[in-house]
Design an enzyme around this catalytic site. Structure first.
Site, PDB file in Angstrom:
ATOM      1  N   HIS A   1      23.624 -30.583  50.617  1.00  0.00           N
ATOM      2  CA  HIS A   1      23.489 -31.380  51.724  1.00  0.00           C
ATOM      3  C   HIS A   1      22.682 -32.626  51.381  1.00  0.00           C
ATOM      4  CE1 HIS A   1      24.014 -32.149  56.141  1.00  0.00           C
ATOM      5  NE2 HIS A   1      22.845 -32.817  55.882  1.00  0.00           N
ATOM      6  N   ALA A   2      23.351 -33.752  51.676  1.00  0.00           N
ATOM      7  CA  ALA A   2      22.841 -35.024  51.212  1.00  0.00           C
ATOM      8  C   ALA A   2      21.531 -35.496  51.790  1.00  0.00           C
ATOM      9  CB  ALA A   2      23.939 -36.218  51.813  1.00  0.00           C
TER      10      ALA A   2
ATOM     11  N   HIS B   1      24.777 -44.222  54.392  1.00  0.00           N
ATOM     12  CA  HIS B   1      23.765 -43.652  55.343  1.00  0.00           C
ATOM     13  C   HIS B   1      22.561 -43.271  54.561  1.00  0.00           C
ATOM     14  CE1 HIS B   1      22.328 -40.705  58.558  1.00  0.00           C
ATOM     15  NE2 HIS B   1      21.954 -40.152  57.372  1.00  0.00           N
ATOM     16  N   GLU B   2      22.619 -42.784  53.408  1.00  0.00           N
ATOM     17  CA  GLU B   2      21.530 -42.324  52.558  1.00  0.00           C
ATOM     18  C   GLU B   2      20.867 -43.466  52.063  1.00  0.00           C
ATOM     19  OE1 GLU B   2      20.444 -39.327  52.887  1.00  0.00           O
ATOM     20  OE2 GLU B   2      22.249 -38.490  53.584  1.00  0.00           O
TER      21      GLU B   2
ATOM     22  N   HIS C   1      18.147 -44.991  54.487  1.00  0.00           N
ATOM     23  CA  HIS C   1      17.076 -44.112  54.512  1.00  0.00           C
ATOM     24  C   HIS C   1      16.046 -44.934  53.415  1.00  0.00           C
ATOM     25  CE1 HIS C   1      17.827 -41.168  57.313  1.00  0.00           C
ATOM     26  NE2 HIS C   1      18.847 -40.578  56.769  1.00  0.00           N
TER      27      HIS C   1
ATOM     28  N   GLU D   1      17.745 -42.574  60.900  1.00  0.00           N
ATOM     29  CA  GLU D   1      19.226 -42.192  60.886  1.00  0.00           C
ATOM     30  C   GLU D   1      20.216 -43.491  61.083  1.00  0.00           C
ATOM     31  OE1 GLU D   1      19.956 -39.653  59.411  1.00  0.00           O
ATOM     32  OE2 GLU D   1      17.839 -38.621  59.502  1.00  0.00           O
TER      33      GLU D   1
ATOM     34  N   TRP E   1      24.144 -20.189  72.217  1.00  0.00           N
ATOM     35  CA  TRP E   1      24.553 -21.345  71.330  1.00  0.00           C
ATOM     36  C   TRP E   1      26.104 -21.655  71.769  1.00  0.00           C
ATOM     37  CZ3 TRP E   1      23.734 -24.821  67.858  1.00  0.00           C
ATOM     38  CH2 TRP E   1      24.665 -25.106  66.873  1.00  0.00           C
TER      39      TRP E   1
ATOM     40  N   ARG F   1      27.815 -25.002  73.346  1.00  0.00           N
ATOM     41  CA  ARG F   1      28.734 -25.817  72.879  1.00  0.00           C
ATOM     42  C   ARG F   1      30.108 -25.891  73.553  1.00  0.00           C
ATOM     43  NH1 ARG F   1      29.440 -25.093  66.741  1.00  0.00           N
ATOM     44  NH2 ARG F   1      30.637 -26.766  67.255  1.00  0.00           N
TER      45      ARG F   1
ATOM     46  N   HIS G   1      20.732 -28.024  59.283  1.00  0.00           N
ATOM     47  CA  HIS G   1      19.579 -28.497  59.877  1.00  0.00           C
ATOM     48  C   HIS G   1      18.753 -27.238  60.561  1.00  0.00           C
ATOM     49  CE1 HIS G   1      22.077 -31.898  59.130  1.00  0.00           C
ATOM     50  NE2 HIS G   1      20.962 -32.765  59.099  1.00  0.00           N
TER      51      HIS G   1
ATOM     52  N   ARG H   1      17.747 -36.685  66.533  1.00  0.00           N
ATOM     53  CA  ARG H   1      17.546 -38.202  65.901  1.00  0.00           C
ATOM     54  C   ARG H   1      19.250 -38.570  65.619  1.00  0.00           C
ATOM     55  NH1 ARG H   1      14.814 -35.991  60.322  1.00  0.00           N
ATOM     56  NH2 ARG H   1      13.117 -35.287  62.014  1.00  0.00           N
ATOM     57  N   TYR H   2      20.020 -37.595  65.268  1.00  0.00           N
ATOM     58  CA  TYR H   2      21.338 -38.186  64.942  1.00  0.00           C
ATOM     59  C   TYR H   2      22.013 -38.551  66.349  1.00  0.00           C
ATOM     60  CZ  TYR H   2      20.225 -35.761  60.812  1.00  0.00           C
ATOM     61  OH  TYR H   2      19.729 -35.477  59.579  1.00  0.00           O
TER      62      TYR H   2
HETATM   63  O1  X8Z Z   1      22.381 -34.758  57.748  1.00  0.00           O
HETATM   64  C1  X8Z Z   1      22.950 -35.757  57.902  1.00  0.00           C
HETATM   65  C2  X8Z Z   1      22.729 -36.716  56.550  1.00  0.00           C
HETATM   66  C3  X8Z Z   1      21.410 -36.625  55.874  1.00  0.00           C
HETATM   67  S1  X8Z Z   1      20.110 -37.194  56.929  1.00  0.00           S
HETATM   68  C4  X8Z Z   1      23.838 -36.499  55.557  1.00  0.00           C
HETATM   69  N1  X8Z Z   1      23.756 -36.304  58.983  1.00  0.00           N
HETATM   70  C5  X8Z Z   1      23.860 -34.982  59.926  1.00  0.00           C
HETATM   71  C6  X8Z Z   1      24.856 -34.159  59.688  1.00  0.00           C
HETATM   72  O2  X8Z Z   1      25.518 -33.967  58.563  1.00  0.00           O
HETATM   73  O3  X8Z Z   1      24.955 -32.962  60.375  1.00  0.00           O
HETATM   74  C7  X8Z Z   1      24.406 -37.514  59.089  1.00  0.00           C
HETATM   75  C8  X8Z Z   1      25.235 -37.178  60.305  1.00  0.00           C
HETATM   76  C9  X8Z Z   1      24.647 -36.173  61.052  1.00  0.00           C
HETATM   77 ZN    ZN Z   2      20.175 -39.124  57.339  1.00  0.00          ZN
END
Ligand code: X8Z
Ligand code: ZN
Length: 577
Positions: free
Chosen positions: A318-319, A348-349, A352, A376, A448, A452, A476, A485-486
């Protein structure tokens, strides 16, 4: 107790010194763990995190005891931030601290190592390959198999998650929060209840647009998959939306485009045909930030980043973006694929990384974003400037489509950004309930899915029960990263984009405006980033946009042409579920 201001100040300086040291050590341990998961790195990362957590709690409690009169405004803010600086803390007991850290390391490891043997194949594949099936396949049986196969990973996360909730809540109470969810809601320069209300206000602002997009998507999926699979009025099956979590729907764009509007260009195809490498993907992003007047990435970025999945070891794919020494040791850890989605993720990265570097001159406790939604939003804001005209300027496209090509473009963006909103809301509304004890473990999964369905209007491909733990199948949750945050970022990025494109002197429609090459926009953005967390977030928002409240109007303006078009398509078509 009487404490001289100088004494209080010295105490905070000592806290910052120790916490900086421990944070660097923790980043180093976390980096090695995330790029080489073994029992040993599990243990080392857990130890480092437990040490940092214990020190944070100790200093936070000591500084909470300082009389307000002994603190100047800067130090007062530092005390507030210290108390909410970590996503979880343990109670004041070394064994509990270590158990909590190990539990998180273990959950993250389980998630990262998850695999499944897809229908009709003989070898197990990872999340990336399963995600590709969700995006590319149009066969319901394959889609359901990949979906169900991946979600099985949640089963072994349920047990540790239950324990994590107990331990984290004990820690939060030790810092005088009601529970961990209340601690998460206390990071926004307002009382936690006011923050929850603020989120609701923003959601109501965008909900009608989401409901239109949902109704249109359902209509077209029903035409493609048939009425047996897609109801006329009910929720949409989550495995048909082109994404493992149905969190963004651009994967089904080809099914949604009207026959009269063929897609104008396909960035994935362009990048693939050119043989673009992972490094070149990042270079595109870097050049954008440089065009704004920000400095190039340090050479260590290229030496230390992990841009591809290694063959010989388990990693967290996961990035994420890192600043390991809290100064200039910037890195990205990502298993880059040559796709349009990852083209945006790279931006996106880097957002950061550029934020981290911009606030590195601040005292340690201010080396954070104004609030986490700002962090974010930065890279995504830049991605909104990846317009057809921009792609022409950097040589990826021969010529930009006419204005008639706007509709496919806007629909694509809406499937990324508007579809995301209720998902972004649900993950933490669910966790807030769990941390508050209103949803006990025996109702985790049921709640959940109830949420949803309520917010997103989606349902699982087949009934789920409490042997499953579907929240655990989203990165997450096992990795202990707050998610609201997103949601905030998806609104803020349009507010930022609108302000910055105006500063850049762009007057056309928002979705065609780009800040590429604008030093004025770069300067304004850079000034906001450099504030870090030194000021309350409305000050930072004002520095960039002139506004002090978060506002979805930028998003609504951006999508206004699409909203009009959707309204025409939806005459006589049911909305809602
Ligand atoms: O987790 C992320 C980034 C890293 S902070 C890749 N995002 C969320 C996800 O993937 O669920 C970006 C968008 C939402
Ligand atoms: Zn991010």
């Amino acid at each position: 107790m009487s404490v001289a201001p100088s004494e209080a100040h010295a105490q905070l300086e000592a806290a910052e010194r120790e916490l900086l040291d421990l944070s660097v050590e923790t980043s180093q341990a976390d980096w090695v763990h995330a790029t080489y998961i073994t029992e040993d790195t599990d243990a080392l990362a857990a130890k480092a995190n437990a040490r940092l957590s214990a020190a944070t709690v100790r200093w936070a409690r000591r500084s909470m005891a300082l009389p307000a009169a002994a603190l100047d405004p800067v130090d007062r803010r530092k005390v507030l931030l210290m108390r909410v600086s970590l996503p979880i803390v343990a109670a004041d007991d070394p064994r509990e601290g270590e158990e909590l850290s190990r539990t998180v390391a273990q959950m993250q490891g389980t998630y990262s190592k998850g695999t499944h043997i897809p229908l009709g194949r003989t070898e197990a594949v990872d999340l990336q390959a399963l995600s590709r099936i969700l995006t590319e396949s149009r066969e319901p049986a394959r889609l359901e198999d990949a979906w169900t196969g991946w979600h099985r990973v949640g089963r072994s996360i349920r047990g540790p998650y239950t324990r994590y909730v107990e331990l984290a809540n004990r820690g939060a109470r030790g810092l005088d929060f009601e529970d961990t969810g209340a601690m998460w809601r206390s990071k926004y320069d307002m009382p936690p209840e006011a923050f929850a209300a603020e989120v609701e206000r923003l959601w109501q602002q965008v909900r009608p647009l989401y409901e239109s997009l949902h109704a249109y998507t359902r209509l077209r999926l029903r035409a493609f998959y048939g009425p047996a699979l897609v109801p006329e009025r009910g929720p949409i099956p989550a495995h048909l939306l082109g994404n493992m979590w149905a969190q963004s729907w651009e994967g089904v764009l080809p099914l949604l485009l009207p026959a009269t509007d063929p897609p104008s260009y396909d960035l994935t195809q362009i990048l693939t045909r050119r043989g673009t490498s992972a490094e070149e993907m990042i270079r595109y992003g870097e050049r954008f930030f440089v065009s704004l007047g920000l400095p190039p990435l340090p050479s260590t970025f290229w030496e230390r980043s992990m841009l591809q999945r290694p063959r010989d070891r388990e990693v967290v794919c996961h990035a994420s973006a890192w600043d390991v020494d809290y100064v200039d040791d910037l890195r990205i850890k990502m298993c880059v694929e040559i796709t349009e989605e990852d083209f945006y993720t790279v931006h996106h990265e880097l957002g950061h990384n550029y934020y981290q570097r911009a606030y590195s001159g601040q005292p340690f406790l201010f080396r954070e974003s104004a609030h986490d939604g700002f962090h974010e939003a930065v890279g995504d804001t830049v991605s909104l400037s990846v317009t057809p005209e921009y792609l022409v300027r950097i040589g990826l496209l021969d010529r930009a489509p006419e204005a008639s090509g706007d509709l496919p473009f806007l629909l694509h963006r809406a499937l990324e950004k508007i579809a995301f909103l209720p998902f972004g809301l649900t993950v933490d509304r669910w966790r807030w309930e769990v941390f508050a004890g209103r949803v006990p473990p025996e109702q985790y999964n049921r709640t959940w899915w109830a949420m949803r369905e309520q917010y997103q209007g989606v349902r699982p491909p087949s009934p789920r029960d409490e042997t499953e733990f579907d929240p655990g199948a989203k990165y997450h949750v096992p990795s202990n990263v707050p998610y609201m945050r997103y949601f905030l970022a998806h609104i803020l990025q349009f507010q930022f984009h609108r302000a910055l494109t105006r500063i850049a002197g762009q007057t056309g429609p928002l979705h065609r405006a780009s800040i590429y090459g604008s030093k004025e926009a770069g300067e304004r953005l850079g000034a906001m980033l450099a504030l870090g967390a030194s000021r309350e977030w409305p000050d930072a928002l004002e520095a960039l946009t002139g506004e002090r409240r978060m506002n979805a109007q930028g998003l609504l303006d951006y999508f206004a042409p699409l909203q009009r078009w959707l309204d025409e398509q939806l005459r006589g078509v049911p909305r809602g579920w």
